[in-house]
Design an enzyme around this catalytic site. Structure first.
Site, PDB file in Angstrom:
ATOM      1  N   GLU A 162       1.118  -1.287  -0.023  1.00 51.76           N
ATOM      2  CA  GLU A 162      -0.055  -0.039  -0.476  1.00 51.76           C
ATOM      3  C   GLU A 162       1.062   1.566   0.402  1.00 51.76           C
ATOM      4  O   GLU A 162       1.512   1.576   0.849  1.00 51.76           O
ATOM      5  CB  GLU A 162      -1.071   0.378   0.989  1.00 51.76           C
ATOM      6  CG  GLU A 162      -2.094  -1.417   0.771  1.00 51.76           C
ATOM      7  CD  GLU A 162      -3.223  -0.880   1.822  1.00 51.76           C
ATOM      8  OE1 GLU A 162      -3.461   0.022   2.355  1.00 51.76           O
ATOM      9  OE2 GLU A 162      -3.403  -1.749   2.746  1.00 51.76           O
ATOM     10  N   ASN A 222       4.215 -12.413   3.991  1.00 51.07           N
ATOM     11  CA  ASN A 222       4.119 -11.866   4.401  1.00 51.07           C
ATOM     12  C   ASN A 222       4.040 -11.706   6.466  1.00 51.07           C
ATOM     13  O   ASN A 222       4.258 -10.928   6.895  1.00 51.07           O
ATOM     14  CB  ASN A 222       2.204 -11.113   4.509  1.00 51.07           C
ATOM     15  CG  ASN A 222       1.939 -10.819   3.645  1.00 51.07           C
ATOM     16  OD1 ASN A 222       3.425  -9.653   2.921  1.00 51.07           O
ATOM     17  ND2 ASN A 222       0.589 -10.622   3.427  1.00 51.07           N
ATOM     18  N   CYS A 274      -3.553  -7.114   5.097  1.00 51.09           N
ATOM     19  CA  CYS A 274      -2.331  -7.885   5.219  1.00 51.09           C
ATOM     20  C   CYS A 274      -1.691  -8.141   6.380  1.00 51.09           C
ATOM     21  O   CYS A 274      -2.200  -9.343   6.721  1.00 51.09           O
ATOM     22  CB  CYS A 274      -1.248  -7.719   4.337  1.00 51.09           C
ATOM     23  SG  CYS A 274      -1.956  -7.449   2.340  1.00 51.09           S
ATOM     24  N   LYS A 335      -0.076   3.536   7.604  1.00 49.59           N
ATOM     25  CA  LYS A 335       1.328   3.740   7.112  1.00 49.59           C
ATOM     26  C   LYS A 335       1.528   4.695   5.820  1.00 49.59           C
ATOM     27  O   LYS A 335       0.034   4.703   6.025  1.00 49.59           O
ATOM     28  CB  LYS A 335       1.614   2.412   6.515  1.00 49.59           C
ATOM     29  CG  LYS A 335       1.537   2.090   4.827  1.00 49.59           C
ATOM     30  CD  LYS A 335       1.720   0.719   4.215  1.00 49.59           C
ATOM     31  CE  LYS A 335       2.675   1.282   3.894  1.00 49.59           C
ATOM     32  NZ  LYS A 335       3.607  -0.211   2.583  1.00 49.59           N
TER      33      LYS A 335
END
Length: 467
Positions: A162, A222, A274, A335
């Site tokens: 992202e 991840n 995620c 973020k």
């Protein structure tokens, strides 16, 4: 090529826009008419750098369309990307109801050979479930024995960050494709090879493997990144105790090429769509199969605790009772370069401050509207707390007259502020930095009481300088 994207969320919209950008005819479908209306009116329901401009170009060129017409979407694309949400269920496993609903629609309206691509992040074995659902619908239509209506389910996990998703898609470091080794799989492989050919012109980036391995790869990637973050956060808390500087430690270990610097920054915990749910889902998959992923369970536990570290520092400095205190919060999204508030550390920090009686003024360059929506839900049963939460238009508005500044998201505009102005704007010159943006010695020299993550606290002298 004719491509259908099921779902206009983060993954689906970026995938559709980028595939249209390179010349494909893309049909994006969503069951949410509000999203489709926004997109057809030229808007974008998410914040992602470069996405709106790309959608404007491809829409003007007639290479992308948005609709709620499921039947038309299935009939349009030879390749059907399923890019719907897989939110965590109560036990942490991925909820596949939207994936299977999309598969059912494909089976219901399929008009020829289709490549069904699982783009959503899904647990191992999902492709088989998708296949069974489509088979059921084809049998209902009496088409199970017709070669014309055969299909192949492919796993093609996304690896998009992202805030940099458009660039990640257009310049991928790898393209993972899980595909069956049979006649239908071979047909699907040729179509996927053709679709991704523009991304492989300089060198081959595609990694072909079996479907289950591709599904596993996404979770494993991840989980590894989340592990590095929690590892550094765990060490940062020990560094606080023993007087070490986690930034020096980071440079010391990151210089080892076997380790590297990526995802080694200590902070106030990871969030987003995620890492939290993928760590939980992989751990739950292990439990369902009689295994315990002890490292991942620790990764999640460390991350949950880390979101309270800044609050603990505030309480230690200012006391448990924060009534009458006002805090400026810089950064609300999980973020930079996104408005995504899912699992954002700011949510835990702000709720904890409000619970102790504080007033909070939050500022974020792009996430203000989303933050207002999220906190209205989070604090629906705490109306008195919600009254003490204000979202400001500028970082200066948040700062003026506050008893302290709390930095939660490392937006670029926060990295080099006018510190003298910042100090004069605050009622109490104190900063609680959850992203280690500044140097403790420099802050102390300016008379700012500075508390970071895993970095030594430098005491101020009587004249405002460090001792």
């Amino acid at each position: 090529m004719k491509v259908t994207i099921v779902g206009t969320g983060y993954v689906g919209l970026v995938t559709g826009a980028c595939l249209a950008e390179i010349g494909n005819d893309v049909f994006c479908v969503d069951v949410d008419p509000r999203k489709i209306e926004i997109l057809n009116n030229g808007g974008v329901p998410i914040h992602e750098p470069g996405l709106q401009e790309m959608l404007r170009r491809t829409r003007a060129a007639g290479r992308i369309q948005f609709s709620t017409d499921v039947k038309a979407s299935v009939e349009h694309g030879d390749i059907q990307f399923i890019a719907v949400g897989t939110p965590p269920d109560e036990d942490g496993s991925a909820d596949l109801q939207y994936v299977l609903a999309a598969a059912r629609n494909i089976g219901k309206y399929s008009n020829g050979f289709k490549v069904i691509v699982d783009k959503s992040t899904v647990p191992v074995g999902t492709a088989l479930q998708v296949q069974k659902v489509i088979d059921e619908e084809l049998k209902t239509r009496g088409l199970e024995s017709s070669d014309k209506h055969r299909f192949s389910v492919v796993s093609n996990p996304e690896f998009l960050k992202e805030g940099a998703a458009v660039d990640d898609f257009m310049r991928p470091d790898r393209i993972v494709i899980g595909i069956d080794d049979d006649d239908a799989g071979n047909r699907a492989r040729e179509k996927m090879k053709r679709l991704y050919a523009p991304f492989n012109r300089n060198h081959e980036r595609t990694l072909y493997m079996d479907v289950r391995s591709a599904e596993f790869t996404k979770y494993a990637a991840n989980a590894m990144l989340a592990t590095r973050i929690s590892f550094m956060n765990d060490l940062s808390n020990l560094a606080d105790t023993v007087g070490a500087d986690i930034e020096s430690v980071r440079r010391g270990i990151g210089s080892d090429p076997r380790i590297g610097y990526h995802f080694l920054y200590a902070g106030c915990g990871y969030g987003g769509s995620c890492f939290p749910k993928d760590v939980q889902a992989l751990a739950q998959t292990a439990r369902e199969n009689g295994h315990t992923l002890r490292i991942l369970e620790a990764v999640e536990a460390v991350n949950n605790d880390q979101k309270e570290v800044l609050v603990n520092k505030i309480v230690k400095r200012m006391g448990e009772d924060l009534r009458g205190r006002t805090f400026a919060i810089w950064g609300l999204a999980f973020k930079p370069n996104t408005d995504d508030m899912r699992e954002a550390s700011s949510r835990r920090i702000i709720e904890a401050l409000l619970r102790r009686g504080a007033t909070v003024r939050g500022y974020d360059p792009v996430a203000r509207d989303e933050a207002e929506r999220v906190f209205a839900l989070d604090l629906a049963d705490r109306p008195e707390d919600l009254k003490r939460l204000h979202f400001m238009k500028t970082q200066q508005d948040a700062l003026t007259g506050a008893d302290g500044l709390v930095i939660v998201t490392e937006w670029k505009e926060f990295k080099s502020p006018d510190f003298w102005h910042l100090k004069s704007a605050l009622k109490t010159p104190v900063i609680f930095d959850g992203r280690n943006l500044y140097e403790p010695e420099a802050m102390a020299e300016m008379g700012i009481d500075y508390f970071a993550i895993g970095r030594p606290h430098v005491e101020l002298g009587r004249n405002g300088s460090s001792n």
